[in-house]
Scaffold this active site. Structure first.
Site, PDB file in Angstrom:
ATOM      1  N   GLN B 126       0.875  -1.271   0.003  1.00 27.26           N
ATOM      2  CA  GLN B 126       0.006  -0.211  -0.071  1.00 27.26           C
ATOM      3  C   GLN B 126       0.883   1.170   0.040  1.00 27.26           C
ATOM      4  OE1 GLN B 126      -2.180   0.847   3.685  1.00 27.26           O
ATOM      5  NE2 GLN B 126      -3.991   1.620   2.681  1.00 27.26           N
ATOM      6  N   GLU B 245     -10.439  -1.362   5.327  1.00 29.46           N
ATOM      7  CA  GLU B 245      -9.574  -1.694   6.460  1.00 29.46           C
ATOM      8  C   GLU B 245      -9.938  -1.960   7.677  1.00 29.46           C
ATOM      9  OE1 GLU B 245      -6.748   1.542   6.459  1.00 29.46           O
ATOM     10  OE2 GLU B 245      -5.095   0.210   6.935  1.00 29.46           O
ATOM     11  N   GLU B 378      -6.808   8.036  18.289  1.00 33.82           N
ATOM     12  CA  GLU B 378      -7.275   9.391  18.559  1.00 33.82           C
ATOM     13  C   GLU B 378      -8.137   9.765  17.415  1.00 33.82           C
ATOM     14  OE1 GLU B 378      -4.089   8.224  19.280  1.00 33.82           O
ATOM     15  OE2 GLU B 378      -4.633   8.499  21.264  1.00 33.82           O
TER      16      GLU B 378
END
Lengths: 372, 391
Positions: B126, B245, B378
């Site tokens: 990727q 994903e 986060e």
């Protein structure tokens, strides 16, 4: 595998939400004096058939499962309804239905379902560890019947009860008895609890008692799991509203010229609260379905209590902190939710107690197989 | 509401369990069980076994090897696979580039790439992250400039996982630097890692291993027909891919396996005959982690049962957040159970220290990554606060 309510269950939820919603505004007034709940609302719950929800139709019940009981409990939690639905219907009622004699069931259950009789379990004793044993009340057989001596305290809604299901020590075993709360030899002192309710100190001095079937600790253990599951659903309702209220507050309350929602430190804490809520909801839903399908299982009850203790404490503490000063006033709702969640976690064994129970045998036990 | 699986799902579970435990070599499953690093050959071999059985790319369109499973059936597949110690199909192939090509690629691209991607004949990597564009992916700077029938790519990618094994890379490149928003003007291109101008530099991680790389592009010439979908629409495809994903990123099955194996280690006697798990503080941590894992798995099941048309449920952020925390907590417990034996990280096969104990600190350090990649925790909190709570 299906985690969703069907249309009948959704209709039940909406109906309960409707009735309890009407009385929300009166809560402060109602809880200010004994018994701390509204007999008019109680009557409406009876009319709807909720007070006999889990009993067999033969005893004027609706034959519903733990899932439907959980729906009602969750709505109670959402508005902190003070009515003792869980204590009376799930606690005493289902215990009678589970372990009472046929005669006791015929006599007591229809009256509970009709809202005419308040029965509660009187098991807790001062400084007694959580468990199914009685220490401070003894049972004596005198040929004609039984008498009880000792102290039960704190007994939730003990002052308002007509009938007490009392646990008592008979030589080595703990047995359960039905006691007329207004009979000679029963004296009651009522006081308020931290969650805006009432509990009683009950002194038994030669009080006449009838054994509840031949129920002992096993019946009490089953009752605990049913109560834990229902209280768990109530806690989910309370956690849900705690998160909703806190999020709403962050969106509207301004500090330094902007809403609190502009401060990432606060929104992240709200995100963590939501995470706790969803994890709690998952385990509560699972425990409820497990009870409905397979009956009471103490280990499931402990798994539920351990996780709800952890998540409930997190949500109640954070909800007050994120509200700031207003969160610690009695004039605002959020602190009352925290109080209820705090009490709920200690009502039937706290997080530490149940963590210890699931730690027992952890070396020999596999992880729960969910998919089968 | 119902706990039990339907007869159909229960049968699928049985079939999967039998397949995974009989067709995938024991040696490979043992390596996974013991947390050992797999070789490229083991990963390729497993995926080919899975593909032969029709279990490598169940999430793809049926035409290209997909199974048309419900999200719950996909969860069962993943859970059975992970708990049996079967390495999951290479995510870059199976859940990232494959679905993008199958959904947005040309017919020619589908025929050229999909069968080879499913069978791991092509190993993809990727090319998304860049040194100055981590979680802020859209600010990427690698450019592609059209020159006749080719794109000329210049720039740098980083955190390219297992790029050292890769045959091809799928890459986000800026094709219109003048687009009004940084999300616009990005395209999705495919090219061979052996193309002149591609340089791979491995990055050593704190566990001593190499699993990520920097990849440099110096006038890399990419045939124009290797751009997927429409020019300048790459951001849409990237979002689609990133939604996949996060699928299964809670890794409940793997964490269950890790915890179970760790419990076996903690139940083995120490030199004085005592067992780590007899220490009440240790036993309680096992119980607590198992219980939190139960809540997480139930949440994963709720998400799987509720998600519609393969669209990721925003609640899946909870799975990433909590799943990564639990993965890390289990690795932390392993370090504590290992005790002073953790020093033996560099010991070879002749050591008296069991391999798992020596590996425990590197694993613990390596797993710090799970709260960073796939959208840092986060970022997940941001998604929960923004998308779900409206903050």
């Amino acid at each position: 595998m299906d985690f969703t309510y069907d249309t009948e269950q959704l209709a039940l939820r909406d109906a309960v939400r409707g009735i309890l919603g009407e009385s929300v505004g009166n809560r402060e007034k109602i809880t200010a004096t004994e018994p701390g709940w509204d007999r008019e609302v109680w009557g409406k719950l009876a009319e709807m058939g909720l007070l006999g929800l889990p009993f067999d139709e033969a005893y004027d019940g609706a034959g519903a499962t733990a899932v439907e009981v959980g729906i009602v409990a969750q709505e109670i939690g959402r508005v902190l309804a003070p009515e003792p639905f869980i204590d009376v219907v799930v606690g005493a009622g289902q215990l009678i239905a589970d372990a009472g004699s046929e005669e006791q069931k015929r006599e007591l259950l229809p009256k509970i379902a009709a809202g005419e009789l308040i029965a509660v379990v009187a098991h807790t004793e001062p400084r007694a560890p959580h468990g199914t044993a009685a220490y401070g009340v003894t049972a004596t057989s005198n040929g004609d019947g039984w008498t009880l001596d000792g102290v039960k305290e704190p007994v939730r809604h003990g002052g308002a009860a007509d009938v007490l299901i009392v646990s008592a020590k008979d030589v080595d075993a703990t047995r359960l008895f039905v006691v007329d709360a207004t009979a000679t030899g029963v004296s009651r002192t009522t006081y308020s609890t931290p969650d805006d309710s009432y509990a009683a100190r009950i002194v038994l001095s030669g009080a006449a008692a009838t054994p509840l079937g031949d129920a002992g600790e096993e019946a009490l253990a089953s009752a605990f799991v049913r109560l834990q599951t229902a209280y768990g659903a109530e806690a989910i309702g309370a956690m849900e509203v705690s998160v909703e209220t806190t999020v709403g507050y962050l969106k509207t309350r301004k500090q330094f010229g902007v809403t609190l929602s502009k401060f990432q430190a606060l929104t992240f804490r709200a995100a963590d609260m939501y995470t706790s809520l969803e994890l709690a909801r998952s385990i509560s839903t699972w425990a409820t379905m497990s009870l409905a399908e397979s009956g009471p299982d103490a280990l499931v009850g402990s798994r539920l209590q351990a996780e709800l203790g952890r998540t409930g404490r997190h949500i109640s503490q954070e909800s007050i902190q994120l509200h700031g000063g207003i969160g610690v006033t009695a004039e605002y709702s959020i602190g009352h939710y925290a109080a209820r969640l705090t009490v709920l976690d200690r009502t039937l064994g706290n997080e530490a107690y149940h963590l210890a129970r699931i730690t027992d045998g952890v070396a020999d036990r596999g992880i729960v197989e969910l998919l089968h | 509401m119902r706990l039990a699986l339907s007869a159909e799902d229960a049968q699928l579970q049985q079939e999967l369990r039998e397949f995974f435990t009989t067709k995938v070599p024991q040696e490979i499953r043992d390596a996974v069980r013991h947390g050992e690093e797999l070789t490229k050959e083991q990963i390729v071999e497993t995926q080919r076994v899975l593909n032969a059985g029709g279990y490598a790319v169940p999430n793809w369109p049926v035409e290209w090897g997909g199974r048309g499973w419900t999200p719950l059936q996909r969860h069962i597949w993943l859970d059975e696979m992970q708990t049996a110690g079967v390495p999951s199909p290479l995510p870059f192939n199976a859940s990232m580039v494959g679905p993008v090509i199958a959904t947005f690629g040309s017919q020619e691209q589908k025929e050229r790439f999909l069968p080879a991607t499913a069978n791991l004949d092509i190993w993809w990597c990727q090319g998304f992250s860049e040194p100055d564009a981590g979680s802020d992916l859209a600010s990427l700077r690698t450019t592609a400039v059209r020159d006749g029938d080719e794109w000329v790519v210049n720039g740098q990618k980083t955190w390219t996982t297992l790029g050292q094994y890769a045959d091809w890379i799928f890459c986000l490149v800026r094709t219109n630097p003048d687009a009004p928003k940084k999300q616009q003007g990005i395209s999705f291109v495919l090219f061979e890692m052996s193309t002149p101008g591609v340089t791979v530099r491995p990055i050593k991680l704190i566990d001593g291993g190499y699993e990520v790389n920097e990849v440099f592009f110096d006038n890399v010439r990419v045939p124009a027909d290797q751009l997927v979908g429409e020019e300048n629409r790459g951001w849409d495809y990237a979002k689609f891919l990133l939604g996949n994903e996060r699928d299964g990123i809670g890794a409940t099955g793997s964490t269950k396996l890790r915890l179970q194996v760790l419990k076996e280690h903690a139940s083995a006697s120490l030199a004085d005959g005592s067992r780590p798990i007899d220490d009440p503080a240790v036993a309680t941590r096992f119980a607590s982690l198992e219980n939190q894992l139960l809540s997480l798995e139930l949440t994963a099941l709720r998400v799987a049962a509720a998600s519609k048309d393969g669209k990721p449920d925003p609640v899946s952020s909870i799975l990433k957040l909590t799943g990564s925390q639990l993965q890390q907590a289990v690795s932390e417990l392993a370090v504590d159970v290992a005790g002073a034996d953790v020093l033996a990280a560099g010991a070879g096969d002749d050591s008296d220290v069991p391999a798992w104990a020596g590996d425990s600190v590197p694993t613990y350090l390596n797993l710090r990554k799970v709260s960073i990649y796939g959208g840092s925790n986060e970022v997940q909190r941001q998604i929960i606060a923004g998308t779900i709570l409206g903050l």
